[in-house]
Scaffold this motif. Sequence first.
Motif, PDB file in Angstrom:
ATOM      1  N   LYS A 287     -16.993  32.675  89.686  1.00  0.00           N
ATOM      2  CA  LYS A 287     -16.216  33.515  90.593  1.00  0.00           C
ATOM      3  C   LYS A 287     -16.185  34.945  90.056  1.00  0.00           C
ATOM      4  O   LYS A 287     -16.253  35.174  88.854  1.00  0.00           O
ATOM      5  CB  LYS A 287     -14.803  32.957  90.743  1.00  0.00           C
ATOM      6  N   TYR A 288     -16.085  35.873  90.971  1.00  0.00           N
ATOM      7  CA  TYR A 288     -16.006  37.294  90.623  1.00  0.00           C
ATOM      8  C   TYR A 288     -14.784  37.893  91.311  1.00  0.00           C
ATOM      9  O   TYR A 288     -14.476  37.536  92.461  1.00  0.00           O
ATOM     10  CB  TYR A 288     -17.249  38.045  91.084  1.00  0.00           C
ATOM     11  N   SER A 289     -14.125  38.810  90.641  1.00  0.00           N
ATOM     12  CA  SER A 289     -13.048  39.537  91.312  1.00  0.00           C
ATOM     13  C   SER A 289     -13.585  40.275  92.535  1.00  0.00           C
ATOM     14  O   SER A 289     -12.880  40.438  93.534  1.00  0.00           O
ATOM     15  CB  SER A 289     -12.397  40.530  90.337  1.00  0.00           C
ATOM     16  N   SER A 290     -14.834  40.708  92.442  1.00  0.00           N
ATOM     17  CA  SER A 290     -15.445  41.423  93.573  1.00  0.00           C
ATOM     18  C   SER A 290     -15.593  40.544  94.807  1.00  0.00           C
ATOM     19  O   SER A 290     -15.747  41.056  95.921  1.00  0.00           O
ATOM     20  CB  SER A 290     -16.811  41.989  93.167  1.00  0.00           C
ATOM     21  N   ASP A 291     -15.539  39.210  94.625  1.00  0.00           N
ATOM     22  CA  ASP A 291     -15.556  38.306  95.782  1.00  0.00           C
ATOM     23  C   ASP A 291     -14.369  38.579  96.700  1.00  0.00           C
ATOM     24  O   ASP A 291     -14.414  38.279  97.902  1.00  0.00           O
ATOM     25  CB  ASP A 291     -15.488  36.844  95.342  1.00  0.00           C
ATOM     26  N   TYR A 292     -13.307  39.142  96.128  1.00  0.00           N
ATOM     27  CA  TYR A 292     -12.057  39.324  96.865  1.00  0.00           C
ATOM     28  C   TYR A 292     -11.799  40.783  97.263  1.00  0.00           C
ATOM     29  O   TYR A 292     -10.689  41.107  97.707  1.00  0.00           O
ATOM     30  CB  TYR A 292     -10.886  38.820  96.011  1.00  0.00           C
ATOM     31  N   PHE A 293     -12.794  41.649  97.120  1.00  0.00           N
ATOM     32  CA  PHE A 293     -12.553  43.072  97.398  1.00  0.00           C
ATOM     33  C   PHE A 293     -12.029  43.299  98.819  1.00  0.00           C
ATOM     34  O   PHE A 293     -11.117  44.112  99.030  1.00  0.00           O
ATOM     35  CB  PHE A 293     -13.820  43.881  97.161  1.00  0.00           C
ATOM     36  N   HIS A 294     -12.598  42.607  99.816  1.00  0.00           N
ATOM     37  CA  HIS A 294     -12.135  42.797 101.191  1.00  0.00           C
ATOM     38  C   HIS A 294     -10.682  42.322 101.351  1.00  0.00           C
ATOM     39  O   HIS A 294      -9.875  42.983 102.013  1.00  0.00           O
ATOM     40  CB  HIS A 294     -13.036  42.031 102.170  1.00  0.00           C
TER      41      HIS A 294
END
Length: 552
Positions: A96-103
């Motif tokens: 998982k990446y924090s960037s997965d949740y940027f939106h």
Amino acid sequence: MFTKIPDGFIKELLKQSISKYPDRKICTRFPPEPNGYLHIGHAKSIVLNFNIAKEYGGNCYLRLDDTNPIKESIEFVQSIQEDIKWLGFKWNANVKYSSDYFHILYQYAITLIKKNLAYVEQLTQEEMRLYRGSLKNPGKNSPFRNQTIDENLFLFQKMKSGLVQEGSMCLRAKINMSAANIIMRDPVLYRIIFKKHHQTNYDWVIYPMYDFTHCIADALEGITHSFCTLEFQDNRQLYKWILKKLNFTTNPPQQYEFSKLNLEHTVLSKRKLQKLINLNIVKGWNDPRLYTLSGLRNRGYTPNSIRIFCEKIGITKQQNTIQLSLLESCIKKDLDYTSFRRMAIINPIKIIITNFSNKKIKKIHVLNHPKNPELGRRKIIFSNELYIEKNDFSKYKVDNFQGLILGEKVRLRYSYIIKAYQIIINKNNNIKCILCKYYPNTLGKKNQKEKINGIIHWLSKKNSEPAIFKIFNNLFLSKNPEKNKDIIEEINLKSCLIKYGFVESIVKSEKIKHAYQFERIGYFFQDKKDKEFQNQIIFNQIVSLKNKYKKI
């Protein structure tokens, strides 16, 4: 492989949690920022989080906290995954990446603005610092704090669209500029960064801060226990505030802190390690003198030794510095029973056995491990030309010295008793060789009446191969190098010594999975990736034994 969770406050809070939420599945995570390689301190957190999930039948996720593209790279992303696998752990689901949740994070930021709980700041960084106050003095409100909700939404959209210069604006939470906890004095939630991101390319020019991202990602993933080190203790108040204001109120994740690992004679700060790399003081993140996991792997440390170490130091809230000898004892314990014994000479001096023909050899069968017969036997060769360590010879009798002394006897390990009677000097007035005689009837006999001055290791010239030995000492001179503002002043210029010696010939052809113990010297790991000394036998010292060779 599994390491049990030690008794203490962690077990107690897990017990309380299970009692309160018996139907909830335990879920932990390991959330490193990909801005460097993992180090021994990260191993403590990895072992804790993955083993909690294992012991309680839960999940542990790997989530890369990739919210700052300035410092991050795909190299670090890959190295983190490799190190965790090397330690023997496997995360649940995909990485998982924090960037997965940027939106999603962006929408939550909008929510805070609409609730009048966030505003777009237009002060400079220096002005923000002055407005924040100090531990003794409260901060004061920014002149932009009372902008309307519509103004803040408009400005935040401009930030997102890339229409605002980097550093000229940021999004701040509207909390309390007089709070005793400085972190609660309107912390920054978003900033502008015009740089390519290793996962999202150029899709975003605004990036959420760790404090805003971390708690929301925990909540979205169903994390039950969010473990971090004590420096984030004050951040817990903000963690709870964000979750509460965004209505994550049903069984929200809880943050818990423990003491980070401090290891004497080491520096673990990624920023400071990067400085050492940039100055070419070390040869990258995987330099064997560093206590990064890849550095320890190149040094010859085993995953099991790292896990054993993490179990021994335990998890507490008390800050302390761990002795390096504890880590060394863990690798010695792990290698002791399985490591083949061999003889190596690191600082050679030649011996001539004058009463043994130069045309003869004597084959001697010895165990590969004196306490583990299952590892089999090998042949060593006795001949008239031998090598011993310079440190094992003395012209004169010295108190407590156990070695070869002119005019006295010593036993060669697994072999004969010899006696030195003359030194041959070269033109530079250095010892060229030592003339000795051997006693033929002493092979394999432990005559208690025979007075000897100790037992030393040796090699026959006819049963040896030239080898290069890298002897590693502490990279830093003092036990607490980070107390010095300039860690460069702490560098030990003798942290890596190159020695040219000899090793048993059998080493050249055999395929040993891991390490050797070179008798009376230490544990060594054959470095087959070294590009500096190509086509040569190279050994990295893993750890020395407790004898005089520790300071070779």
